[in-house]
Design a protein around this motif. Structure first.
Motif, PDB file in Angstrom:
ATOM      1  N   ILE A 151       0.854  -1.196   0.000  1.00 61.86           N
ATOM      2  CA  ILE A 151       0.000   0.000   0.000  1.00 61.86           C
ATOM      3  C   ILE A 151       0.886   1.241   0.000  1.00 61.86           C
ATOM      4  O   ILE A 151       1.664   1.446   0.933  1.00 61.86           O
ATOM      5  CB  ILE A 151      -0.927   0.035   1.228  1.00 61.86           C
ATOM      6  N   LEU A 152       0.776   2.044  -1.039  1.00 64.18           N
ATOM      7  CA  LEU A 152       1.554   3.279  -1.131  1.00 64.18           C
ATOM      8  C   LEU A 152       0.665   4.457  -0.779  1.00 64.18           C
ATOM      9  O   LEU A 152      -0.334   4.726  -1.451  1.00 64.18           O
ATOM     10  CB  LEU A 152       2.128   3.450  -2.537  1.00 64.18           C
ATOM     11  N   ASP A 153       1.012   5.153   0.288  1.00 62.12           N
ATOM     12  CA  ASP A 153       0.290   6.341   0.731  1.00 62.12           C
ATOM     13  C   ASP A 153       0.737   7.522  -0.125  1.00 62.12           C
ATOM     14  O   ASP A 153       1.841   8.032   0.033  1.00 62.12           O
ATOM     15  CB  ASP A 153       0.590   6.594   2.213  1.00 62.12           C
ATOM     16  N   GLU A 154      -0.143   7.948  -1.058  1.00 61.52           N
ATOM     17  CA  GLU A 154       0.151   9.105  -1.918  1.00 61.52           C
ATOM     18  C   GLU A 154      -0.791  10.265  -1.596  1.00 61.52           C
ATOM     19  O   GLU A 154      -1.069  11.092  -2.456  1.00 61.52           O
ATOM     20  CB  GLU A 154       0.026   8.704  -3.391  1.00 61.52           C
ATOM     21  N   VAL A 155      -1.265  10.298  -0.360  1.00 60.17           N
ATOM     22  CA  VAL A 155      -2.158  11.375   0.057  1.00 60.17           C
ATOM     23  C   VAL A 155      -1.500  12.734  -0.189  1.00 60.17           C
ATOM     24  O   VAL A 155      -2.115  13.652  -0.726  1.00 60.17           O
ATOM     25  CB  VAL A 155      -2.555  11.208   1.538  1.00 60.17           C
ATOM     26  N   MET A 156      -0.244  12.863   0.177  1.00 62.46           N
ATOM     27  CA  MET A 156       0.494  14.098  -0.044  1.00 62.46           C
ATOM     28  C   MET A 156       1.270  14.071  -1.359  1.00 62.46           C
ATOM     29  O   MET A 156       1.280  15.039  -2.118  1.00 62.46           O
ATOM     30  CB  MET A 156       1.467  14.342   1.120  1.00 62.46           C
ATOM     31  N   THR A 157       1.917  12.952  -1.651  1.00 57.24           N
ATOM     32  CA  THR A 157       2.901  12.913  -2.737  1.00 57.24           C
ATOM     33  C   THR A 157       2.309  12.827  -4.131  1.00 57.24           C
ATOM     34  O   THR A 157       3.020  13.033  -5.115  1.00 57.24           O
ATOM     35  CB  THR A 157       3.865  11.731  -2.539  1.00 57.24           C
ATOM     36  N   SER A 158       1.008  12.547  -4.256  1.00 62.11           N
ATOM     37  CA  SER A 158       0.422  12.446  -5.591  1.00 62.11           C
ATOM     38  C   SER A 158       0.405  13.778  -6.328  1.00 62.11           C
ATOM     39  O   SER A 158       0.173  13.821  -7.542  1.00 62.11           O
ATOM     40  CB  SER A 158      -0.999  11.865  -5.512  1.00 62.11           C
ATOM     41  N   ARG A 159       0.671  14.893  -5.638  1.00 62.51           N
ATOM     42  CA  ARG A 159       0.734  16.196  -6.288  1.00 62.51           C
ATOM     43  C   ARG A 159       2.133  16.520  -6.810  1.00 62.51           C
ATOM     44  O   ARG A 159       2.356  17.573  -7.403  1.00 62.51           O
ATOM     45  CB  ARG A 159       0.292  17.299  -5.321  1.00 62.51           C
ATOM     46  N   LEU A 160       3.093  15.606  -6.616  1.00 68.36           N
ATOM     47  CA  LEU A 160       4.487  15.884  -6.975  1.00 68.36           C
ATOM     48  C   LEU A 160       4.848  15.469  -8.397  1.00 68.36           C
ATOM     49  O   LEU A 160       5.932  15.758  -8.877  1.00 68.36           O
ATOM     50  CB  LEU A 160       5.418  15.191  -5.977  1.00 68.36           C
ATOM     51  N   ALA A 161       3.946  14.782  -9.078  1.00 63.80           N
ATOM     52  CA  ALA A 161       4.122  14.394 -10.479  1.00 63.80           C
ATOM     53  C   ALA A 161       2.744  14.097 -11.036  1.00 63.80           C
ATOM     54  O   ALA A 161       1.829  13.732 -10.272  1.00 63.80           O
ATOM     55  CB  ALA A 161       5.029  13.172 -10.601  1.00 63.80           C
ATOM     56  N   PRO A 162       2.520  14.240 -12.341  1.00 61.34           N
ATOM     57  CA  PRO A 162       1.180  14.020 -12.901  1.00 61.34           C
ATOM     58  C   PRO A 162       0.599  12.656 -12.565  1.00 61.34           C
ATOM     59  O   PRO A 162      -0.612  12.536 -12.361  1.00 61.34           O
ATOM     60  CB  PRO A 162       1.420  14.177 -14.411  1.00 61.34           C
ATOM     61  N   GLY A 163       1.433  11.628 -12.482  1.00 68.17           N
ATOM     62  CA  GLY A 163       0.971  10.293 -12.136  1.00 68.17           C
ATOM     63  C   GLY A 163       1.289   9.901 -10.716  1.00 68.17           C
ATOM     64  O   GLY A 163       1.334   8.703 -10.395  1.00 68.17           O
ATOM     65  N   GLY A 164       1.508  10.882  -9.865  1.00 66.56           N
ATOM     66  CA  GLY A 164       1.916  10.602  -8.493  1.00 66.56           C
ATOM     67  C   GLY A 164       3.392  10.271  -8.425  1.00 66.56           C
ATOM     68  O   GLY A 164       4.061  10.050  -9.445  1.00 66.56           O
ATOM     69  N   LEU A 165       3.922  10.233  -7.219  1.00 68.73           N
ATOM     70  CA  LEU A 165       5.340   9.952  -7.047  1.00 68.73           C
ATOM     71  C   LEU A 165       5.696   8.574  -7.591  1.00 68.73           C
ATOM     72  O   LEU A 165       6.816   8.341  -8.052  1.00 68.73           O
ATOM     73  CB  LEU A 165       5.705  10.062  -5.560  1.00 68.73           C
ATOM     74  N   GLN A 166       4.736   7.645  -7.555  1.00 72.60           N
ATOM     75  CA  GLN A 166       5.002   6.290  -8.053  1.00 72.60           C
ATOM     76  C   GLN A 166       5.392   6.277  -9.521  1.00 72.60           C
ATOM     77  O   GLN A 166       6.083   5.365  -9.976  1.00 72.60           O
ATOM     78  CB  GLN A 166       3.791   5.389  -7.833  1.00 72.60           C
ATOM     79  N   SER A 167       4.985   7.298 -10.284  1.00 72.21           N
ATOM     80  CA  SER A 167       5.248   7.323 -11.722  1.00 72.21           C
ATOM     81  C   SER A 167       6.654   7.797 -12.072  1.00 72.21           C
ATOM     82  O   SER A 167       7.073   7.684 -13.231  1.00 72.21           O
ATOM     83  CB  SER A 167       4.226   8.223 -12.420  1.00 72.21           C
ATOM     84  N   VAL A 168       7.374   8.325 -11.094  1.00 71.86           N
ATOM     85  CA  VAL A 168       8.720   8.854 -11.388  1.00 71.86           C
ATOM     86  C   VAL A 168       9.817   8.182 -10.570  1.00 71.86           C
ATOM     87  O   VAL A 168      11.000   8.474 -10.771  1.00 71.86           O
ATOM     88  CB  VAL A 168       8.770  10.383 -11.172  1.00 71.86           C
ATOM     89  N   ILE A 169       9.444   7.296  -9.657  1.00 77.21           N
ATOM     90  CA  ILE A 169      10.457   6.577  -8.872  1.00 77.21           C
ATOM     91  C   ILE A 169      10.787   5.287  -9.611  1.00 77.21           C
ATOM     92  O   ILE A 169      10.042   4.306  -9.547  1.00 77.21           O
ATOM     93  CB  ILE A 169       9.971   6.283  -7.444  1.00 77.21           C
ATOM     94  N   ARG A 170      11.891   5.291 -10.311  1.00 75.36           N
ATOM     95  CA  ARG A 170      12.257   4.161 -11.165  1.00 75.36           C
ATOM     96  C   ARG A 170      13.245   3.236 -10.474  1.00 75.36           C
ATOM     97  O   ARG A 170      14.142   3.672  -9.759  1.00 75.36           O
ATOM     98  CB  ARG A 170      12.830   4.655 -12.496  1.00 75.36           C
ATOM     99  N   SER A 171      13.066   1.954 -10.723  1.00 73.16           N
ATOM    100  CA  SER A 171      13.926   0.938 -10.123  1.00 73.16           C
ATOM    101  C   SER A 171      15.364   1.117 -10.586  1.00 73.16           C
ATOM    102  O   SER A 171      15.616   1.322 -11.782  1.00 73.16           O
ATOM    103  CB  SER A 171      13.434  -0.461 -10.510  1.00 73.16           C
ATOM    104  N   PRO A 172      16.335   1.059  -9.665  1.00 77.44           N
ATOM    105  CA  PRO A 172      17.745   1.147 -10.068  1.00 77.44           C
ATOM    106  C   PRO A 172      18.207  -0.097 -10.811  1.00 77.44           C
ATOM    107  O   PRO A 172      19.320  -0.120 -11.339  1.00 77.44           O
ATOM    108  CB  PRO A 172      18.473   1.305  -8.728  1.00 77.44           C
ATOM    109  N   TYR A 173      17.362  -1.110 -10.863  1.00 72.90           N
ATOM    110  CA  TYR A 173      17.756  -2.384 -11.477  1.00 72.90           C
ATOM    111  C   TYR A 173      17.203  -2.546 -12.888  1.00 72.90           C
ATOM    112  O   TYR A 173      17.917  -2.960 -13.803  1.00 72.90           O
ATOM    113  CB  TYR A 173      17.301  -3.551 -10.593  1.00 72.90           C
ATOM    114  N   ASP A 174      15.910  -2.213 -13.110  1.00 65.47           N
ATOM    115  CA  ASP A 174      15.334  -2.407 -14.440  1.00 65.47           C
ATOM    116  C   ASP A 174      14.591  -1.179 -14.968  1.00 65.47           C
ATOM    117  O   ASP A 174      13.922  -1.250 -16.000  1.00 65.47           O
ATOM    118  CB  ASP A 174      14.391  -3.614 -14.441  1.00 65.47           C
TER     119      ASP A 174
END
Length: 379
Positions: free
Chosen positions: A165-188
């Protein structure tokens, strides 16, 4: 606070409130076309949300998401992190459950501790229903989660049968798709795809709102319909709430996403926030001050050591109630107010639509004046 990203009296939102009251009226409990349109607008922004339900706050959103995780796994315990704030009754500011509704059911880890978190999840396989985490800890002081940390949670929860469960209550305003859309895996290089996402605060232009959503099969826990091919009925999780989909929040939310805080506006505001943070950080060099955050949301800290090695978790910010750090925090707050700037007393700064670079430059200059005036305390 961060709920006011659209401003204090945005004309488009003001007009929508008026037109909703005069043309539609306050509608409570009934499903509306505005509700469907608003849900679709959220789904377009955050693809990991296949289905969602509305509620009244981020607190409620997290409580409902936890109920889904517990129903899906048949387990009750949940892994959270010290410094986490997931709502008014889900607070872990000092590594303990504060004002909590079920204190025995929490396993508390250390934020940004990759190996410790991987081990914690593995050790609690068959014990914990899921992991609840913020992409950036807001109440703890705008401490960003590293890509490695957050992707470790995603991988480890999948491997151990837990709900992420990712709490994006605050962070969803930090990118158009929420913070989840810009945090990329260092592996793939893939983005985050949490099982559940929680939203609130800003998505309805400052109106009271919350939402929780994610994988369709998880949201089915709330579906009261008969199981396909079976005469037996499921026992759904009840979801009551008079104001869950009230017409004001639904109509204003739709307008806020589609006409006010558009993807283009979001990118522009957070780009200005990055520039602002860089300006603040340049004024903090060589003194007991640091700035953390992402984009248009950041926090000014007063540290115990000039040679700050980094603020990665709330334990890095432990201060004495009457120590110099606490004194400096209050001193700066009063200094800012005296010079015409109201900020959160804990040092939180949240930019809103309409903020100009000239205003931010003036704030940076004010910070520099504070540093010069109180250099003896900061050095």
């Amino acid at each position: 606070m961060t709920a006011g990203v659209c401003g204090h009296s945005n004309p488009t939102i003001r007009n929508t409130i008026i037109s909703t009251i005069t043309q539609t009226g306050l509608n409570l409990g009934a499903t509306t076309t505005a509700e469907t349109s608003f849900a679709e607008a959220i789904r377009r922004r955050i693809p990991s949300i296949e289905q969602l339900r509305f509620c009244n706050s981020g607190t409620e959103a997290n409580l409902h998401a936890l109920s889904i995780a517990r129903r899906a796994t048949g387990l009750s315990k949940v892994i959270v992190f010290s410094g986490g704030y997931y709502g008014g009754v889900l607070t872990f500011a000092h590594g303990v459950a504060e004002n909590n509704v079920d204190k025995a059911d929490w396993i508390i880890g250390r934020y940004n501790d990759v190996e410790g978190t991987r081990r914690l999840i593995s050790e609690n396989k068959g014990i914990a229903a899921g992991v609840l985490v913020e992409g950036m800890q807001g109440a703890a002081g705008c401490i960003p989660g590293t890509a490695e940390f957050l992707h470790t949670i995603q991988t480890a929860t999948r491997e151990n049968g837990m709900v992420f469960i990712l709490d994006e209550v605050m962070t969803s305003r930090l990118a158009p798709g929420g913070l989840q859309s810009v945090i990329r895996s260092p592996y793939d290089n893939t983005v985050l795809e949490p099982d559940m996402t929680t939203l609130g605060k800003w998505i309805a232009g400052g109106m009271t709102i919350g939402a929780f959503g994610g994988r369709k099969e998880l949201l089915a826990a709330y579906d009261p319909r008969t199981v396909e091919g079976s005469s037996e009925r499921k026992v759904p999780i009840a979801h009551s709430g008079t104001f869950n989909n009230n017409t004001l929040a639904m109509n204003v939310g739709l307008v806020a996403l589609e006409r006010v805080f558009t993807p283009e506006v979001c990118i522009e505001l957070n780009g200005m926030g990055d520039w602002f943070q860089q300006g603040l950080q340049e004024r903090c060099q060589g003194i007991r001050m640091a700035v953390t955050g992402v984009g248009a949301v950041c926090n000014i800290h007063f540290t115990s050591d000039i040679e700050e090695t980094g603020i990665n978790c709330v334990e890095d910010l432990v201060t004495q109630p009457n120590g110099v750090q606490a004194i400096l925090k209050d001193l700066f707050w009063y200094y800012a107010v005296r010079n015409g700037y109201w900020i959160a007393r804990r040092g939180l700064l949240s930019l809103i639509i309409g903020t100009s670079k000239a205003e931010l430059e003036a704030f940076i200059d004010m910070l520099e004046s504070f540093v010069k005036e109180h250099h003896d305390l900061l050095s």
